[in-house]
Design an enzyme around this catalytic site. Structure first.
Site, short mmCIF file in Angstrom:
data_model
loop_
_atom_site.label_atom_id
_atom_site.label_comp_id
_atom_site.label_asym_id
_atom_site.label_seq_id
_atom_site.Cartn_x
_atom_site.Cartn_y
_atom_site.Cartn_z
N GLU A 278 -0.02 -38.94 -11.18
CA GLU A 278 -1.41 -39.12 -10.74
C GLU A 278 -2.41 -38.85 -11.87
O GLU A 278 -2.39 -37.78 -12.48
CB GLU A 278 -1.70 -38.17 -9.56
CG GLU A 278 -3.05 -38.43 -8.93
CD GLU A 278 -3.30 -37.60 -7.68
OE1 GLU A 278 -2.49 -36.72 -7.35
OE2 GLU A 278 -4.34 -37.85 -7.04
N LYS B 89 -3.06 -29.51 -0.98
CA LYS B 89 -2.47 -30.62 -1.76
C LYS B 89 -2.96 -30.53 -3.22
O LYS B 89 -2.20 -30.72 -4.16
CB LYS B 89 -2.86 -31.97 -1.13
CG LYS B 89 -2.28 -33.19 -1.81
CD LYS B 89 -3.08 -33.71 -2.98
CE LYS B 89 -2.43 -34.94 -3.60
NZ LYS B 89 -3.04 -35.34 -4.86
N ASP C 236 13.54 -27.27 -7.95
CA ASP C 236 13.56 -27.93 -6.65
C ASP C 236 12.19 -27.75 -6.02
O ASP C 236 11.92 -26.76 -5.33
CB ASP C 236 14.66 -27.27 -5.79
CG ASP C 236 14.77 -27.90 -4.41
OD1 ASP C 236 13.86 -28.65 -4.03
OD2 ASP C 236 15.78 -27.63 -3.73
N HIS D 230 -12.30 -38.44 -11.47
CA HIS D 230 -10.98 -38.99 -11.14
C HIS D 230 -10.92 -40.48 -11.45
O HIS D 230 -9.98 -40.96 -12.08
CB HIS D 230 -10.71 -38.73 -9.65
CG HIS D 230 -9.37 -39.18 -9.18
ND1 HIS D 230 -8.19 -38.65 -9.68
CD2 HIS D 230 -9.01 -40.12 -8.28
CE1 HIS D 230 -7.18 -39.24 -9.08
NE2 HIS D 230 -7.65 -40.14 -8.24
P1 HMG Z 1 -15.89 -33.74 -17.00
O1 HMG Z 1 -16.61 -32.44 -17.04
O2 HMG Z 1 -16.57 -34.93 -16.53
O3 HMG Z 1 -15.26 -34.10 -18.38
O4 HMG Z 1 -14.54 -33.52 -16.18
P2 HMG Z 1 -15.63 -33.73 -19.83
O5 HMG Z 1 -15.37 -34.99 -20.60
O6 HMG Z 1 -16.95 -33.06 -19.97
O7 HMG Z 1 -14.49 -32.66 -20.20
C1 HMG Z 1 -14.47 -31.31 -19.74
C2 HMG Z 1 -13.11 -30.73 -20.04
O8 HMG Z 1 -12.12 -31.33 -19.19
C3 HMG Z 1 -12.62 -31.01 -21.45
O9 HMG Z 1 -13.12 -30.03 -22.32
C4 HMG Z 1 -11.11 -30.92 -21.28
O10 HMG Z 1 -10.69 -29.58 -21.26
C5 HMG Z 1 -10.93 -31.54 -19.92
P3 HMG Z 1 -13.10 -30.28 -23.92
O11 HMG Z 1 -11.69 -30.06 -24.34
O12 HMG Z 1 -13.58 -31.67 -24.19
O13 HMG Z 1 -14.02 -29.22 -24.48
N1 HMG Z 1 -10.70 -32.98 -20.01
C6 HMG Z 1 -9.51 -33.53 -20.30
N2 HMG Z 1 -8.32 -32.98 -20.60
C7 HMG Z 1 -7.28 -33.80 -20.82
N3 HMG Z 1 -7.40 -35.14 -20.77
C8 HMG Z 1 -8.55 -35.74 -20.50
C9 HMG Z 1 -9.68 -34.92 -20.23
N4 HMG Z 1 -10.96 -35.17 -19.90
C10 HMG Z 1 -11.56 -33.97 -19.77
N5 HMG Z 1 -8.64 -37.06 -20.46
C11 HMG Z 1 -12.56 -33.99 -15.03
C12 HMG Z 1 -13.67 -34.56 -15.90
C13 HMG Z 1 -11.69 -35.11 -14.54
C14 HMG Z 1 -11.73 -33.03 -15.88
C15 HMG Z 1 -13.24 -33.20 -13.87
O14 HMG Z 1 -14.08 -34.09 -13.17
C16 HMG Z 1 -12.29 -32.57 -12.92
O15 HMG Z 1 -11.75 -31.51 -13.19
N6 HMG Z 1 -12.10 -33.20 -11.74
C17 HMG Z 1 -11.10 -32.81 -10.76
C18 HMG Z 1 -10.04 -33.86 -10.75
C19 HMG Z 1 -8.90 -33.55 -9.84
O16 HMG Z 1 -8.85 -32.58 -9.14
N7 HMG Z 1 -7.93 -34.45 -9.86
C20 HMG Z 1 -6.75 -34.36 -9.06
C21 HMG Z 1 -6.58 -35.62 -8.27
S1 HMG Z 1 -7.66 -35.61 -6.87
C22 HMG Z 1 -6.66 -34.79 -5.73
O17 HMG Z 1 -5.54 -35.17 -5.57
C23 HMG Z 1 -6.97 -33.48 -5.14
C24 HMG Z 1 -8.12 -33.26 -4.20
O18 HMG Z 1 -8.10 -34.08 -3.06
C25 HMG Z 1 -7.95 -31.81 -3.78
C26 HMG Z 1 -9.05 -31.30 -2.93
O19 HMG Z 1 -9.64 -32.08 -2.15
O20 HMG Z 1 -9.28 -30.06 -3.01
C27 HMG Z 1 -9.40 -33.49 -4.91
#
Ligand code: HMG
Length: 407
Positions: A78, A248, A264, A361
């Site tokens: 994902e 999740k 596992d 995301h």
């Molecule tokens: P942002 O603040 O828009 O991104 O976050 P940014 O470009 O300012 O980067 C901030 C930091 O994020 C970076 O710091 C990195 O550490 C990291 P830096 O190193 O630049 O100083 N980062 C990355 N690390 C690795 N690869 C990358 C990358 N981009 C940023 N490409 C971000 C963007 C997506 C990180 C933020 O919006 C976030 O944390 N979102 C949450 C996403 C998430 O939870 N995804 C899981 C899938 S959704 C799900 O399945 C679960 C859910 O339903 C659970 C729930 O409901 O509770 C949501």
């Protein structure tokens, strides 16, 4: 050393792992050549094997756990999970990192009997045999005993029509299914000889309530966001629809690490879900509180993760994962896993109560959409660039951009 590592190429990240002595030369070659489990080995793992299913393998950086820096290996399909981990771990590190605690690591197996003629009499008989039964169980596992593990205690209980015998075993660094199942099969007929009952089954339980681990963090955060994260936690405890999704998000991290290390993850997940419902209602596994200007996060879960046994370190990627982590024992791996779960939860909640999940995301999901839409590798970056500022992206939007590029 990990600053901007996600902006580097795959090979550059592997070089960084080597430079930082996270991996040895053999691991380096394996990763560089993108090798995967060979068909020969895969055929030994499962029945009717026909191929090997590839899942992306990556690393999350910035984790500071009990004062030590970790790089976290994750196997996950994902988008945005690894970015979320890096993001949360970076924010938490700036406030001192994660703290963990873990008291014991004991696995449990049980034997169930039915048609018990005299339940109270049977309970008394089993209680009087405790020491003998523990000794017999341990005699069947000389290696485990020699290494310092073994059955420690035995309990008997009545659950509806069943008489249940619980055996609690220190399985050291293994999940211990084989040892426990053998122990149970040794003592089950001996118990049955003494009581008037039929044996239904004997098996390890994946509900490892004697292997609890706690991960905590305390961070500086804008009051409005902190209070909303606390409210999000209360909401999850009020509404099971939300609690399941909240949890999740925690499993995004736990499963990815469990899979990477060859554990596992079904067993781990099943036990943790049961723990979420331990009070008779399925609730949030995590707790968040905003107090005195700080956001306080806590995750307490049963963690039967292992560093030995099963397919652990047989699959080369599992061995490499352990190398990247510094070859932790099972207790340390449990601590790390809980922190990854808490980090994932924090990242998701922070996004949810501020800009919403789609922004971060979707930005990272464009690549998956592009592959799905049939884009060639060289077209994927072009599509990503063109859509990077779009607010909502659908597969149709990606297809349109793909057609434009190909005009
Ligand atoms: P942002 O603040 O828009 O991104 O976050 P940014 O470009 O300012 O980067 C901030 C930091 O994020 C970076 O710091 C990195 O550490 C990291 P830096 O190193 O630049 O100083 N980062 C990355 N690390 C690795 N690869 C990358 C990358 N981009 C940023 N490409 C971000 C963007 C997506 C990180 C933020 O919006 C976030 O944390 N979102 C949450 C996403 C998430 O939870 N995804 C899981 C899938 S959704 C799900 O399945 C679960 C859910 O339903 C659970 C729930 O409901 O509770 C949501």
């Amino acid at each position: 050393m990990w600053k901007d590592s996600y902006k580097k190429t795959r090979l550059e990240r592997i070089e960084l792992l080597k430079e930082g002595k996270y991996i040895d030369d053999k691991d380096y070659e394996y990763l560089k050549n993108s090798e995967v489990l060979s068909d020969d080995l895969a055929d030994k793992f499962i029945e009717n094997q026909i191929s090997v299913y590839g899942i992306p393998f990556g690393i999350a950086t910035n984790f500071l756990i009990d004062g030590k820096e970790y790089v976290i290996p994750m196997a996950i399909e994902e988008p945005s999970v690894i970015a979320a981990s890096c993001n949360a771990a970076k924010i938490i590190k700036a406030s001192g990192g994660f703290k963990t605690s873990l008291d014991e690591r004991i696995m449990t197996g049980h034997i169930s009997y039915y048609n018990v003629k005299n339940i109270d009499g049977a309970v008394n008989i089993i209680n009087s045999m405790k020491e003998e039964l523990i000794k017999l169980a341990n005699d069947s596992q000389p290696n485990l005993i020699e290494l310092g593990g073994g059955a420690q205690s035995l309990e008997v209980d009545i659950k509806d029509e069943f008489l249940v015998v619980y055996l609690h075993v220190n399985t050291l660094d293994a999940m211990g299914a084989n040892s426990i199942n053998t122990m149970l099969e040794v003592i089950a007929p001996i118990i049955q000889e003494k009581i008037s009952a039929e044996k239904l089954m004997s098996i390890i339980s994946n509900y490892s309530t004697h292997s609890l681990v706690v991960a905590e963090c305390e961070l500086d955060i804008e009051e409005k966001i902190g209070k909303k994260i606390e409210m999000a936690c209360r909401f999850a405890n009020s509404d099971v629809y939300r609690a399941v999704t909240n949890n999740k998000g925690i499993f995004n991290g736990i499963d990815a690490l469990a899979l990477a290390t060859g554990n596992d993850w079904r067993a781990i997940e099943a036990g943790i879900h049961a723990y979420a419902a331990r009070n008779g209602k399925y609730m949030s596994l995590s707790e968040w509180k905003y107090e005195n200007g700080k956001l306080y996060g806590r995750l307490e879960i049963p963690m039967a993760i292992a560093s030995f046994g099963g397919s652990i370190k047989i699959n080369e990627i599992s061995k490499i994962s352990f190398d990247i982590l510094g070859n932790p024992d099972a207790k340390t791996l449990a601590r790390i896993t809980a922190c990854v779960g808490l980090a994932q939860n924090f990242a998701a909640l922070r996004a949810l109560v501020t800009v919403g999940i789609q922004k971060g995301h979707m930005k990272l999901q464009i690549k998956s959409f592009a592959i799905y839409a049939g884009a060639k590798l060289e077209e994927i970056d072009l599509i990503t660039e063109k859509l990077k500022n779009a607010k909502h992206i659908t597969i149709e939007d990606v297809k349109k951009v793909l057609l434009e590029i190909r005009k």
